[in-house]
Design an enzyme around this catalytic site. Structure first.
Site, PDB file in Angstrom:
ATOM      1  CB  THR A  10     -35.181   1.401  46.028  1.00 21.67           C
ATOM      2  OG1 THR A  10     -33.894   0.843  46.287  1.00 21.67           O
ATOM      3  CG2 THR A  10     -35.028   2.807  45.511  1.00 21.67           C
ATOM      4  CE  LYS A 187     -39.295  -1.652  33.432  1.00 23.48           C
ATOM      5  NZ  LYS A 187     -38.017  -0.907  33.478  1.00 23.48           N
TER       6      LYS A 187
HETATM    7  N1  HSE Z   1     -34.101  -1.495  36.841  1.00 20.41           N
HETATM    8  C1  HSE Z   1     -35.166  -0.784  36.209  1.00 20.41           C
HETATM    9  C2  HSE Z   1     -34.577   0.231  35.252  1.00 20.41           C
HETATM   10  C3  HSE Z   1     -36.008  -0.135  37.239  1.00 20.41           C
HETATM   11  O1  HSE Z   1     -33.364   0.475  35.314  1.00 20.41           O
HETATM   12  O2  HSE Z   1     -35.304   0.787  34.448  1.00 20.41           O
HETATM   13  C4  HSE Z   1     -37.308   0.390  36.730  1.00 20.41           C
HETATM   14  O3  HSE Z   1     -38.125  -0.619  36.239  1.00 20.41           O
END
Ligand code: HSE
Length: 370
Positions: A10, A187
């Site tokens: 993506t 994160k």
């Molecule tokens: N899977 C992650 C989310 C994508 O839903 O935030 C972005 O890091």
């Protein structure tokens, strides 16, 4: 400048689209798995691509740690500017990448790895130049936010909402990382390193949203609250603490009003008290534009430097919060402040409470109550 792209999922396809908008940036080749090498533009010679003298910028959008880590390392050892969206590989390796970039004259740029299209890390790197960042709070997972929002506003169950999030391209290849909080764990580790200018230390395991059910949503509504999945972090001197968990938030909380797959963050420091960010934290073009913004910084020689000079330690007692728990087990030994309607409330406890609850009931629903 010449660029190569690692990964054609993506985000990789989004990078390919947006590269066409940047004058002076030439995307030469795309690294894909061997079974997809059926076009001249595609290659499975990742190492050849990232070490080629003819390449300046390496966009890395692979998921997971390998071959991403090997290719990023090779690229940095050859002085390339590596731009990555891959939090799973950045989180445990950032210190090493920063020192390789310094040693070989390249750079590691990671804006897209946290909060997708929001220039959140850029803000962190900029704000911390004047004074210490005291902490941050935020929604960092678009999939979880989308699911909770659908559960709350449209009465969907978690699985149906997750399938929708997958179809919309928000979820990870393995959505367990989204619903169990691992994605936010990566994160938060990255944010902590940048915000506190430190190497990694071990924060608590995350709590995800997988235990939230319709009863919890109903209770939240009754209490005039909204459930969101958040990360909270504070720094004090040489210590910091971070908790990642679902939260029952008052409706007037900034983070309670974040709809759909959006992310939002608040950053705290003395001079400005708090600054808020809001935007698309996931999705193809939102995330790809963060990578292209990093590429433009490289082309203009304005990359923000990452400096992880400190060795700060986690001290979980810095974060005393109120908690709500739904459990079929007796939690009286943990001295709750209130037991009401099948829920147990704890006030002013540090997040080590989570481990104590889990030792009695691994299936408990545990959330912050704010
Ligand atoms: N899977 C992650 C989310 C994508 O839903 O935030 C972005 O890091």
């Amino acid at each position: 400048m010449k660029a190569v792209l690692l990964g054609y999922g993506t985000i990789g396809k989004g990078v390919e689209i947006l590269c066409q908008k940047v004058e002076g940036l030439d995307l030469k080749e795309v690294f894909v798995l061997p079974q997809f090498v059926d076009l001249p533009y595609f290659s499975n010679d990742g190492e050849g691509m990232v070490t080629s003298d003819d390449v300046d910028i390496v966009f890395e959008c692979l998921s997971g740690t390998e071959p991403a880590n090997t290719l990023i390392t090779k690229a940095l050892e050859h002085g390339k500017h590596v731009i990555t969206s891959n939090k799973a590989v950045v989180s445990p390796n950032l210190e090493r990448y920063v020192s390789l970039a310094k040693q070989y004259g390249g750079s590691i740029q990671i804006e897209a790895s946290v909060a997708g299209g929001i220039p959140f890390l850029d803000a962190i790197l900029k704000l911390q130049k004047l004074e210490p960042i005291k902490g941050y709070a935020g929604i960092f997972n678009g999939t979880s936010n989308y699911i909770l929002d659908q559960m709350q506003t449209n009465n969907l169950d978690l699985d149906t909402a997750l399938k929708q999030a997958q179809a919309l391209g928000y979820a990870e290849a393995d959505p367990t990382n989204d619903v169990e909080g691992k994605d936010v764990f990566y994160k938060a580790n990255i944010t902590n390193m940048l915000a506190y200018q430190t190497g990694n230390d071990t924060i608590l395991d995350p709590l995800g949203i997988s235990k939230i059910n319709k009863n919890d949503i109903e209770l939240a509504k009754k209490k005039n609250k909204v459930i969101r999945h958040i990360a909270l972090s504070v720094q004090d001197g040489n210590e910091f603490a971070t908790v990642i968990a679902p939260a029952f938030l008052s409706k007037d909380n900034y983070l309670a009003n974040v709809p759909s797959n959006y992310n939002a963050q608040l950053i705290y420091a003395d001079s400005f008290d708090q600054i808020g960010y809001f935007g698309q934290g996931a999705g193809q073009l939102a995330t790809a534009q963060a990578m292209l913004a990093n590429a433009i910084d490289t082309m203009e020689n304005t990359e923000r430097k990452i400096d992880l000079k400190n060795h700060k330690k986690v001290n979980n007692s810095l974060l005393k919060e109120n908690w709500i728990v739904r459990s079929s087990k007796d939690l009286n030994s943990l001295a709750p402040n209130l037991i009401e309607e099948g829920y147990v409330y704890f006030n002013d406890r540090d997040p080590q409470l989570i481990a104590r609850i889990h030792s009695i009931d691994p299936d408990a629903m545990i959330a912050l109550y704010k």
